[in-house]
Scaffold this motif. Structure first.
Motif, PDB file in Angstrom:
ATOM      1  N   PRO A  87       8.431  30.253 -21.276  1.00 30.76           N
ATOM      2  CA  PRO A  87       8.541  29.524 -22.547  1.00 30.76           C
ATOM      3  C   PRO A  87       8.687  30.461 -23.745  1.00 30.76           C
ATOM      4  O   PRO A  87       8.108  31.552 -23.768  1.00 30.76           O
ATOM      5  CB  PRO A  87       7.222  28.750 -22.623  1.00 30.76           C
ATOM      6  N   VAL A  88       9.466  30.025 -24.706  1.00 27.76           N
ATOM      7  CA  VAL A  88       9.536  30.749 -25.968  1.00 27.76           C
ATOM      8  C   VAL A  88       8.213  30.578 -26.704  1.00 27.76           C
ATOM      9  O   VAL A  88       7.693  31.486 -27.336  1.00 27.76           O
ATOM     10  CB  VAL A  88      10.699  30.201 -26.834  1.00 27.76           C
ATOM     11  N   TYR A  89       7.665  29.364 -26.593  1.00 31.08           N
ATOM     12  CA  TYR A  89       6.336  29.075 -27.143  1.00 31.08           C
ATOM     13  C   TYR A  89       5.739  27.976 -26.298  1.00 31.08           C
ATOM     14  O   TYR A  89       6.409  26.987 -26.002  1.00 31.08           O
ATOM     15  CB  TYR A  89       6.443  28.626 -28.602  1.00 31.08           C
ATOM     16  N   ALA A  90       4.511  28.124 -25.870  1.00 31.73           N
ATOM     17  CA  ALA A  90       3.904  27.142 -24.970  1.00 31.73           C
ATOM     18  C   ALA A  90       2.560  26.662 -25.512  1.00 31.73           C
ATOM     19  O   ALA A  90       1.726  27.468 -25.939  1.00 31.73           O
ATOM     20  CB  ALA A  90       3.719  27.748 -23.575  1.00 31.73           C
ATOM     21  N   LEU A  91       2.385  25.353 -25.509  1.00 30.04           N
ATOM     22  CA  LEU A  91       1.119  24.742 -25.892  1.00 30.04           C
ATOM     23  C   LEU A  91       1.051  23.369 -25.248  1.00 30.04           C
ATOM     24  O   LEU A  91       1.946  22.551 -25.447  1.00 30.04           O
ATOM     25  CB  LEU A  91       1.011  24.598 -27.419  1.00 30.04           C
ATOM     26  N   ALA A  92       0.039  23.124 -24.453  1.00 32.64           N
ATOM     27  CA  ALA A  92      -0.098  21.847 -23.753  1.00 32.64           C
ATOM     28  C   ALA A  92      -1.057  20.933 -24.505  1.00 32.64           C
ATOM     29  O   ALA A  92      -2.161  21.347 -24.885  1.00 32.64           O
ATOM     30  CB  ALA A  92      -0.599  22.072 -22.328  1.00 32.64           C
ATOM     31  N   ILE A  93      -0.620  19.698 -24.733  1.00 28.79           N
ATOM     32  CA  ILE A  93      -1.435  18.694 -25.410  1.00 28.79           C
ATOM     33  C   ILE A  93      -1.387  17.413 -24.589  1.00 28.79           C
ATOM     34  O   ILE A  93      -0.313  17.007 -24.145  1.00 28.79           O
ATOM     35  CB  ILE A  93      -0.918  18.413 -26.838  1.00 28.79           C
ATOM     36  N   ALA A  94      -2.528  16.787 -24.406  1.00 29.66           N
ATOM     37  CA  ALA A  94      -2.580  15.527 -23.663  1.00 29.66           C
ATOM     38  C   ALA A  94      -3.362  14.498 -24.468  1.00 29.66           C
ATOM     39  O   ALA A  94      -4.370  14.826 -25.102  1.00 29.66           O
ATOM     40  CB  ALA A  94      -3.236  15.736 -22.296  1.00 29.66           C
ATOM     41  N   ALA A  95      -2.889  13.268 -24.462  1.00 28.88           N
ATOM     42  CA  ALA A  95      -3.584  12.194 -25.160  1.00 28.88           C
ATOM     43  C   ALA A  95      -4.809  11.776 -24.356  1.00 28.88           C
ATOM     44  O   ALA A  95      -4.753  11.674 -23.126  1.00 28.88           O
ATOM     45  CB  ALA A  95      -2.652  11.007 -25.356  1.00 28.88           C
ATOM     46  N   GLN A  96      -5.922  11.541 -25.035  1.00 29.96           N
ATOM     47  CA  GLN A  96      -7.128  11.128 -24.348  1.00 29.96           C
ATOM     48  C   GLN A  96      -6.947   9.751 -23.716  1.00 29.96           C
ATOM     49  O   GLN A  96      -7.416   9.492 -22.605  1.00 29.96           O
ATOM     50  CB  GLN A  96      -8.306  11.101 -25.325  1.00 29.96           C
ATOM     51  N   ASN A  97      -6.221   8.884 -24.423  1.00 24.96           N
ATOM     52  CA  ASN A  97      -5.917   7.552 -23.915  1.00 24.96           C
ATOM     53  C   ASN A  97      -4.435   7.484 -23.578  1.00 24.96           C
ATOM     54  O   ASN A  97      -3.596   7.828 -24.401  1.00 24.96           O
ATOM     55  CB  ASN A  97      -6.253   6.489 -24.972  1.00 24.96           C
ATOM     56  N   ARG A  98      -4.085   7.071 -22.358  1.00 25.49           N
ATOM     57  CA  ARG A  98      -2.686   7.064 -21.928  1.00 25.49           C
ATOM     58  C   ARG A  98      -1.814   6.181 -22.817  1.00 25.49           C
ATOM     59  O   ARG A  98      -0.622   6.409 -22.975  1.00 25.49           O
ATOM     60  CB  ARG A  98      -2.584   6.592 -20.479  1.00 25.49           C
ATOM     61  N   LYS A  99      -2.418   5.154 -23.429  1.00 29.84           N
ATOM     62  CA  LYS A  99      -1.673   4.270 -24.304  1.00 29.84           C
ATOM     63  C   LYS A  99      -1.155   4.984 -25.556  1.00 29.84           C
ATOM     64  O   LYS A  99      -0.269   4.487 -26.244  1.00 29.84           O
ATOM     65  CB  LYS A  99      -2.537   3.084 -24.723  1.00 29.84           C
ATOM     66  N   ASP A 100      -1.752   6.144 -25.849  1.00 29.30           N
ATOM     67  CA  ASP A 100      -1.357   6.884 -27.054  1.00 29.30           C
ATOM     68  C   ASP A 100      -0.266   7.914 -26.800  1.00 29.30           C
ATOM     69  O   ASP A 100       0.088   8.669 -27.701  1.00 29.30           O
ATOM     70  CB  ASP A 100      -2.586   7.592 -27.651  1.00 29.30           C
ATOM     71  N   GLU A 101       0.266   7.961 -25.555  1.00 31.44           N
ATOM     72  CA  GLU A 101       1.278   8.973 -25.233  1.00 31.44           C
ATOM     73  C   GLU A 101       2.520   8.830 -26.105  1.00 31.44           C
ATOM     74  O   GLU A 101       3.083   9.813 -26.588  1.00 31.44           O
ATOM     75  CB  GLU A 101       1.657   8.882 -23.753  1.00 31.44           C
ATOM     76  N   VAL A 102       2.975   7.601 -26.312  1.00 30.94           N
ATOM     77  CA  VAL A 102       4.163   7.378 -27.133  1.00 30.94           C
ATOM     78  C   VAL A 102       3.894   7.775 -28.571  1.00 30.94           C
ATOM     79  O   VAL A 102       4.723   8.410 -29.227  1.00 30.94           O
ATOM     80  CB  VAL A 102       4.626   5.904 -27.035  1.00 30.94           C
ATOM     81  N   LYS A 103       2.722   7.420 -29.081  1.00 34.47           N
ATOM     82  CA  LYS A 103       2.375   7.800 -30.449  1.00 34.47           C
ATOM     83  C   LYS A 103       2.331   9.320 -30.606  1.00 34.47           C
ATOM     84  O   LYS A 103       2.797   9.867 -31.611  1.00 34.47           O
ATOM     85  CB  LYS A 103       1.021   7.202 -30.825  1.00 34.47           C
TER      86      LYS A 103
ATOM     87  N   SER B 116       3.951  11.536 -28.731  1.00 33.07           N
ATOM     88  CA  SER B 116       5.332  12.045 -28.637  1.00 33.07           C
ATOM     89  C   SER B 116       6.062  11.871 -29.959  1.00 33.07           C
ATOM     90  O   SER B 116       6.750  12.780 -30.426  1.00 33.07           O
ATOM     91  CB  SER B 116       6.077  11.304 -27.517  1.00 33.07           C
ATOM     92  N   GLY B 117       5.897  10.712 -30.590  1.00 35.08           N
ATOM     93  CA  GLY B 117       6.553  10.471 -31.863  1.00 35.08           C
ATOM     94  C   GLY B 117       6.026  11.382 -32.958  1.00 35.08           C
ATOM     95  O   GLY B 117       6.779  11.859 -33.812  1.00 35.08           O
ATOM     96  N   ALA B 118       4.706  11.640 -32.944  1.00 35.77           N
ATOM     97  CA  ALA B 118       4.112  12.506 -33.953  1.00 35.77           C
ATOM     98  C   ALA B 118       4.606  13.942 -33.827  1.00 35.77           C
ATOM     99  O   ALA B 118       4.822  14.640 -34.822  1.00 35.77           O
ATOM    100  CB  ALA B 118       2.593  12.456 -33.840  1.00 35.77           C
ATOM    101  N   LEU B 119       4.792  14.381 -32.580  1.00 34.41           N
ATOM    102  CA  LEU B 119       5.289  15.742 -32.371  1.00 34.41           C
ATOM    103  C   LEU B 119       6.750  15.872 -32.777  1.00 34.41           C
ATOM    104  O   LEU B 119       7.195  16.949 -33.149  1.00 34.41           O
ATOM    105  CB  LEU B 119       5.134  16.131 -30.892  1.00 34.41           C
TER     106      LEU B 119
END
Length: 415
Positions: A394-410, A412-415
């Motif tokens: 990776p040129v730059y790597a950082l892993a982020i996971a939503a605590q609640n799966r329902k927030d994955e779309v939110k 993704s949109g925020a990023l």
């Protein structure tokens, strides 16, 4: 699936360096093929490709975008890939599922070196590819120096390609303007018209000698792979046009040569002839499947994920290449029930009931399925993973996971 349907499917990636005009070329291809009646442009943010908010804000491709069109009885799916080095993994993941690639570049010799990693990947995977030299209006030429300037670009491209480059065309310039080209296969000259097909015109007397030399060079390069053509050249027999086209089809399909085209995508110059070449010369989907060691006539469904999206309305969406069999709405793949089948047109999703061998489509809600993963109707039992692109550092790597799966779309949109 019958042979007629198989031979009528082509999946073509559009790749190249950042700012080479890939998305503009996609827009032009969709326009000349009749998929859209009016072209958008990058500045106005209304192109079919680069439909994501991030892409339009930055005026650059940040993720793979797919769009389909029909042309001369062939169903094409174009996959517009990012050119910036930060998204190279995204591009490579998508390339493993296409039948051919169009490498878009600018007529600037100093920037040709940036194509070297892309050419290497295409050759390592034996993916047939063509070159489209875009933005030819930016080539600085005067009078009769167009041929020389074009030759310099070709020489630069040859320095980064392990496959021989085969120019299809010779430029026709008038002063500082590119006004047309000569087709080296048919020896027919064409004059460009913005927004309309090029007109047939006589070959200029001043270019007949240069055109003949360029054509002989093209035929000699093809003769390296065809003994019969070599014999004809040695005996000074003019080869039939269909024989030349057959050689181009066979050699391109085997990734032995790299045909070269040119034009100005923003004005549709040269794009119709590029589309004609893809229809005539690009390999069919079953040829690609055979190269990957798959039987396209088999009925057992086998697919591979090329890209994973998270959409605001529909949630997770997987762009897949169907290598074998047929996918239907609600099919269970790797133990997960598909939540819909869609044909993509940029950000638009058109619901379909089934997808046949060779097609690239989107499958909804394949939870737990990741990019590059192989999909079968039998789940993990007896499943053999298809080859996938090597993971790049990776040129730059950082892993982020939503605590609640329902927030994955939110998220993704925020990023």
């Amino acid at each position: 699936m019958n042979q007629k349907v198989l031979s009528a499917t082509r999946n073509v990636a559009i790749v190249g360096p950042y700012l080479s005009g890939k998305t503009t070329l996609l827009e032009s291809l969709l326009f000349v093929s009749g998929a859209i009646s009016r072209k958008g442009n990058i500045k106005d943010g209304n192109t079919v490709g680069d439909g994501a908010t991030e892409a339009r804000d930055r005026q650059m491709t940040v993720e793979v975008s797919a769009a389909s069109t029909d042309y001369q009885g062939i169903h094409f799916t174009f996959v517009d890939c990012p050119g910036s080095i930060e998204f190279a993994q995204e591009t490579y993941n998508a390339l493993i599922g296409v039948d051919a690639a169009v490498v878009v570049c600018e007529p600037v010799t100093d920037r040709v070196l940036t194509l070297a990693p892309l050419f290497k990947f295409l050759d390592d995977w034996e993916i047939p590819h063509l070159v489209f030299i875009n933005k030819m209006d930016r080539l600085t030429c005067h009078g009769d120096t167009w041929g020389q300037a074009y030759r310099e670009i070709l020489d630069a491209l040859k320095s980064v390609s392990t496959r021989p480059l085969i120019p299809h065309q010779y430029p026709i310039g008038k002063g500082e303007q590119l006004i047309g080209f000569i087709d080296l296969v048919s020896e027919q000259a064409y004059q460009y018209h913005s927004g309309a097909p090029a007109d047939r015109v006589p070959v200029p007397d001043s270019l007949k000698e240069q055109e003949h030399a360029a054509r002989v060079e093209m035929l000699e390069a093809l003769a390296d792979f065809d003994d019969h053509l070599l014999e004809e050249l040695l005996e000074e027999i003019e080869p039939p046009q269909e024989e030349i086209l057959q050689d181009l089809r066979m050699e391109l399909g085997a990734d032995l040569i790299v045909p070269v085209f040119m034009g100005i995508a923003e004005q549709d110059y040269g794009v119709r002839h590029l589309m004609d070449a893809l229809e005539r010369e690009a390999p069919a989907s079953e040829t690609t499947a055979k190269r990957r060691g798959l039987d396209s006539s088999a009925k057992t469904p086998v697919a591979q994920v090329l890209k994973t999206y998270y959409t605001p309305q529909g949630g997770k969406l997987s762009l897949v290449r169907v290598w074998q069999g047929k996918l239907t709405d609600g099919i269970i793949l790797n133990g997960v029930r598909a939540g819909g089948l869609y044909r993509l047109f940029g950000q638009q999703q058109h619901s379909i009931s089934e997808a046949s061998t060779g097609e690239i489509v989107a499958v909804g809600r394949l939870e737990g399925i990741s990019t590059s993963q192989t999909l079968t109707a039998n789940g993990d039992q007896g499943r053999k993973e298809l080859a996938k692109a090597e993971s790049l550092k990776p040129v730059y790597a950082l892993a982020i996971a939503a605590q609640n799966r329902k927030d994955e779309v939110k998220l993704s949109g925020a990023l």
